[in-house]
Design an enzyme around this catalytic site. Sequence first.
Site, PDB file in Angstrom:
ATOM      1  N   ASP A  24      27.293  55.093  41.977  1.00 23.77           N
ATOM      2  CA  ASP A  24      27.880  55.199  40.652  1.00 23.77           C
ATOM      3  C   ASP A  24      29.133  56.064  40.795  1.00 23.77           C
ATOM      4  O   ASP A  24      29.038  57.252  41.145  1.00 23.77           O
ATOM      5  CB  ASP A  24      26.868  55.852  39.690  1.00 23.77           C
ATOM      6  CG  ASP A  24      27.432  55.999  38.289  1.00 23.77           C
ATOM      7  OD1 ASP A  24      28.642  55.740  38.098  1.00 23.77           O
ATOM      8  OD2 ASP A  24      26.659  56.379  37.391  1.00 23.77           O
ATOM      9  N   CYS A  84      35.114  50.779  43.221  1.00 29.75           N
ATOM     10  CA  CYS A  84      34.505  49.743  42.355  1.00 29.75           C
ATOM     11  C   CYS A  84      34.813  48.437  43.062  1.00 29.75           C
ATOM     12  O   CYS A  84      35.712  47.694  42.681  1.00 29.75           O
ATOM     13  CB  CYS A  84      35.130  49.771  40.967  1.00 29.75           C
ATOM     14  SG  CYS A  84      34.932  51.357  40.131  1.00 29.75           S
ATOM     15  N   ALA A  85      34.082  48.166  44.113  1.00 28.78           N
ATOM     16  CA  ALA A  85      34.574  47.246  45.142  1.00 28.78           C
ATOM     17  C   ALA A  85      34.150  45.789  45.008  1.00 28.78           C
ATOM     18  O   ALA A  85      34.830  44.892  45.495  1.00 28.78           O
ATOM     19  CB  ALA A  85      34.124  47.750  46.503  1.00 28.78           C
ATOM     20  N   ALA A  86      32.988  45.556  44.384  1.00 29.57           N
ATOM     21  CA  ALA A  86      32.443  44.198  44.428  1.00 29.57           C
ATOM     22  C   ALA A  86      33.223  43.263  43.496  1.00 29.57           C
ATOM     23  O   ALA A  86      33.688  43.721  42.451  1.00 29.57           O
ATOM     24  CB  ALA A  86      30.976  44.241  44.011  1.00 29.57           C
ATOM     25  N   PRO A  87      33.418  41.995  43.867  1.00 33.26           N
ATOM     26  CA  PRO A  87      32.878  41.280  45.035  1.00 33.26           C
ATOM     27  C   PRO A  87      33.729  41.376  46.296  1.00 33.26           C
ATOM     28  O   PRO A  87      33.620  40.505  47.169  1.00 33.26           O
ATOM     29  CB  PRO A  87      32.803  39.843  44.525  1.00 33.26           C
ATOM     30  CG  PRO A  87      33.968  39.726  43.588  1.00 33.26           C
ATOM     31  CD  PRO A  87      34.124  41.084  42.944  1.00 33.26           C
ATOM     32  N   ASP A 129      39.436  50.309  41.188  1.00 33.11           N
ATOM     33  CA  ASP A 129      39.673  49.039  40.484  1.00 33.11           C
ATOM     34  C   ASP A 129      38.659  49.013  39.341  1.00 33.11           C
ATOM     35  O   ASP A 129      37.610  48.384  39.433  1.00 33.11           O
ATOM     36  CB  ASP A 129      39.463  47.877  41.462  1.00 33.11           C
ATOM     37  CG  ASP A 129      39.897  46.550  40.887  1.00 33.11           C
ATOM     38  OD1 ASP A 129      40.631  46.548  39.883  1.00 33.11           O
ATOM     39  OD2 ASP A 129      39.490  45.505  41.432  1.00 33.11           O
ATOM     40  N   ASP A 175      29.800  50.160  44.810  1.00 32.27           N
ATOM     41  CA  ASP A 175      29.714  49.510  43.495  1.00 32.27           C
ATOM     42  C   ASP A 175      28.330  49.819  42.931  1.00 32.27           C
ATOM     43  O   ASP A 175      27.386  50.043  43.688  1.00 32.27           O
ATOM     44  CB  ASP A 175      29.910  47.993  43.629  1.00 32.27           C
ATOM     45  CG  ASP A 175      30.341  47.343  42.324  1.00 32.27           C
ATOM     46  OD1 ASP A 175      31.534  47.021  42.166  1.00 32.27           O
ATOM     47  OD2 ASP A 175      29.471  47.159  41.428  1.00 32.27           O
ATOM     48  N   LYS A 184      39.488  43.024  47.214  1.00 35.89           N
ATOM     49  CA  LYS A 184      40.442  44.061  47.636  1.00 35.89           C
ATOM     50  C   LYS A 184      39.947  44.770  48.890  1.00 35.89           C
ATOM     51  O   LYS A 184      40.741  45.185  49.721  1.00 35.89           O
ATOM     52  CB  LYS A 184      40.692  45.054  46.497  1.00 35.89           C
ATOM     53  CG  LYS A 184      41.387  44.400  45.314  1.00 35.89           C
ATOM     54  CD  LYS A 184      41.789  45.390  44.259  1.00 35.89           C
ATOM     55  CE  LYS A 184      42.266  44.694  43.009  1.00 35.89           C
ATOM     56  NZ  LYS A 184      41.218  43.897  42.313  1.00 35.89           N
ATOM     57  N   CYS A 221      42.607  44.993  35.414  1.00 28.51           N
ATOM     58  CA  CYS A 221      43.206  43.704  35.048  1.00 28.51           C
ATOM     59  C   CYS A 221      43.186  43.628  33.511  1.00 28.51           C
ATOM     60  O   CYS A 221      42.722  42.664  32.939  1.00 28.51           O
ATOM     61  CB  CYS A 221      42.504  42.529  35.713  1.00 28.51           C
ATOM     62  SG  CYS A 221      40.763  42.399  35.354  1.00 28.51           S
TER      63      CYS A 221
HETATM   64  C1  LIG Z   1      37.207  44.791  38.403  1.00 27.35           C
HETATM   65  S1  LIG Z   1      35.677  44.720  39.201  1.00 27.35           S
HETATM   66  C2  LIG Z   1      36.097  45.059  40.864  1.00 27.35           C
HETATM   67  C3  LIG Z   1      36.700  43.891  41.603  1.00 27.35           C
HETATM   68  C4  LIG Z   1      36.853  44.195  43.094  1.00 27.35           C
HETATM   69  N1  LIG Z   1      37.574  45.423  43.329  1.00 27.35           N
HETATM   70  C5  LIG Z   1      37.552  43.079  43.820  1.00 27.35           C
HETATM   71  O1  LIG Z   1      38.779  43.143  44.005  1.00 27.35           O
HETATM   72  O2  LIG Z   1      36.868  42.111  44.212  1.00 27.35           O
HETATM   73  C6  LIG Z   1      34.963  46.221  38.704  1.00 27.35           C
HETATM   74  C7  LIG Z   1      33.673  46.561  39.431  1.00 27.35           C
HETATM   75  O3  LIG Z   1      33.277  47.876  39.029  1.00 27.35           O
HETATM   76  C8  LIG Z   1      31.869  47.932  39.103  1.00 27.35           C
HETATM   77  N2  LIG Z   1      31.455  49.128  38.350  1.00 27.35           N
HETATM   78  C9  LIG Z   1      31.259  49.277  37.027  1.00 27.35           C
HETATM   79  N3  LIG Z   1      30.901  50.549  36.727  1.00 27.35           N
HETATM   80  C10 LIG Z   1      30.878  51.213  37.914  1.00 27.35           C
HETATM   81  C11 LIG Z   1      30.569  52.551  38.288  1.00 27.35           C
HETATM   82  N4  LIG Z   1      30.217  53.463  37.382  1.00 27.35           N
HETATM   83  N5  LIG Z   1      30.626  52.877  39.597  1.00 27.35           N
HETATM   84  C12 LIG Z   1      30.968  51.960  40.535  1.00 27.35           C
HETATM   85  N6  LIG Z   1      31.266  50.666  40.237  1.00 27.35           N
HETATM   86  C13 LIG Z   1      31.220  50.313  38.948  1.00 27.35           C
HETATM   87  C14 LIG Z   1      31.422  46.599  38.538  1.00 27.35           C
HETATM   88  O4  LIG Z   1      30.105  46.293  38.966  1.00 27.35           O
HETATM   89  C15 LIG Z   1      32.482  45.649  39.116  1.00 27.35           C
HETATM   90  O5  LIG Z   1      32.012  45.063  40.291  1.00 27.35           O
END
Ligand SMILES: C[S@@+](CC[C@H](N)C(=O)[O-])C[C@H]1O[C@@H](n2cnc3c(N)ncnc32)[C@H](O)[C@@H]1O
Length: 433
Positions: free
Chosen positions: A309, A260-263, A326, A283, A266, A379
């Site tokens: 996903d 769950c990498a964006a933005p 994350d 993401d 990490k 978080c």
């Molecule tokens: C807490 S943020 C991640 C922050 C990121 N790891 C960083 O350090 O910049 C959670 C992320 O999970 C993504 N997300 C939500 N549901 C998801 C899924 N089913 N599969 C993958 N990513 C998902 C969201 O779009 C969001 O970008």
Amino acid sequence: MSGVSYTQALDRAIAIALHLEATGDLHQSLDVAFSRSPHPQARAAATGLAYTLAARWGVVDRILEEVQGEKLSASTSLLRAALRVGATEVLWSQKHPVEVSKALGKALKGKTSHRILPRIRWVLKKVANFSWPRPRNFLEHAFWTYFFPADLAQKLKDLYGESGALHFMAFVNHEKPPTTIRANRARTTPDKLGQKLAEKGIPTRPSPLVEDFLILETTHPVMRLEEFQQGLFTIQDSASGLAVARLLEKGQPQAILDACAAPGRKTGYLRELAPKTTLVAGDTKASRLLKAKKELGRLGHQAHLIVMDATAPPFKRESFTHILVDAPCSGSGTLWSHPERRWFRKGEDLETLSQTQKAILFALFPLLKHGGRLLYATCSLWREESEEVIQALLETHPQARLLSQERLAPHTHGTTGFYLAIIERGRGTESRK
Ligand SMILES: C[S@@+](CC[C@H](N)C(=O)[O-])C[C@H]1O[C@@H](n2cnc3c(N)ncnc32)[C@H](O)[C@@H]1O
């Protein structure tokens, strides 16, 4: 401050209050309100005022409703915004209600009928004479002294006990969240970066939590520095960095998945700590992945970015030695830097969030090689999104071994609230799910 810049400050504060009511997002409201650049003094004053109001939003509304004897919804959105701003000035800047009403009149000129001005003056005079209730119990204390709504205060009490909850609330009210930066190991060291910044009059100190992180001793718009443009550092909370450091502190990474990498904050640190390892960052949101791409580009890093996903990941079992989850969460750990989240908590359905978190975790665990490490982070402060999610994994996946879990919080660690759990995949019987 001159009369003109005070009027400008109130004008921008009203714009922020209007946008905040509509969106529940303070940082976005500030960006929108300052897209027309006001006088720097007015900008600083409006920002301070907006933070004060955002943290006290529900209390301000209660007082305004009590003194007017009617619901705020009976007023137009512009009048509500002006009254909220005015009441905040009268109550917490100790400004005289007549002075504030006059400045609000100038700020509102041409935007509404001048007939509302006597009404504003009348309400603000009543606000100045409001007699504060004497809190008789914890929840009243939380509301009237610390400006926390009852449901949130109760959850904090369940988590930290009464004195811990009061400590949390007092801490986030009185301490300013620090700006923390991560030195990009590929281009500098924390020492060299700290020295460069010191030469520019920007003192820093090392983070006690993670070695590559520096805490700014003073506020500074560091994103405008050439060192930022050159990709020598990024802005990141040290608890967020700790998640990455914990994941990689053991085992030889051969293939890493940041699920769950964006933005990409990490992802960047994963790349810095494991420069040669295969790194896949996925993401669901393509637009957010573009931000990750830009951020990685600025830092001079590369990773395989994919839209995916995580509840149905497109990888074979046992593809990765290290996985970072994350997870999307309520963000309750960010209450310190987002004071408005005390009052605006749309989308914080813990039941749904917890189901998604479990679905993501259960789908990713089989991708881990035997002996591999998975770090689950949120978080969030709430157990529904942390310990309970991990417990569900342990109960259904016999190969999952919990190696450690830790909680970080503003009042105990000086960071955003974070939960981190490290899971190892052992060699026991196959997962039941
Ligand atoms: C807490 S943020 C991640 C922050 C990121 N790891 C960083 O350090 O910049 C959670 C992320 O999970 C993504 N997300 C939500 N549901 C998801 C899924 N089913 N599969 C993958 N990513 C998902 C969201 O779009 C969001 O970008």
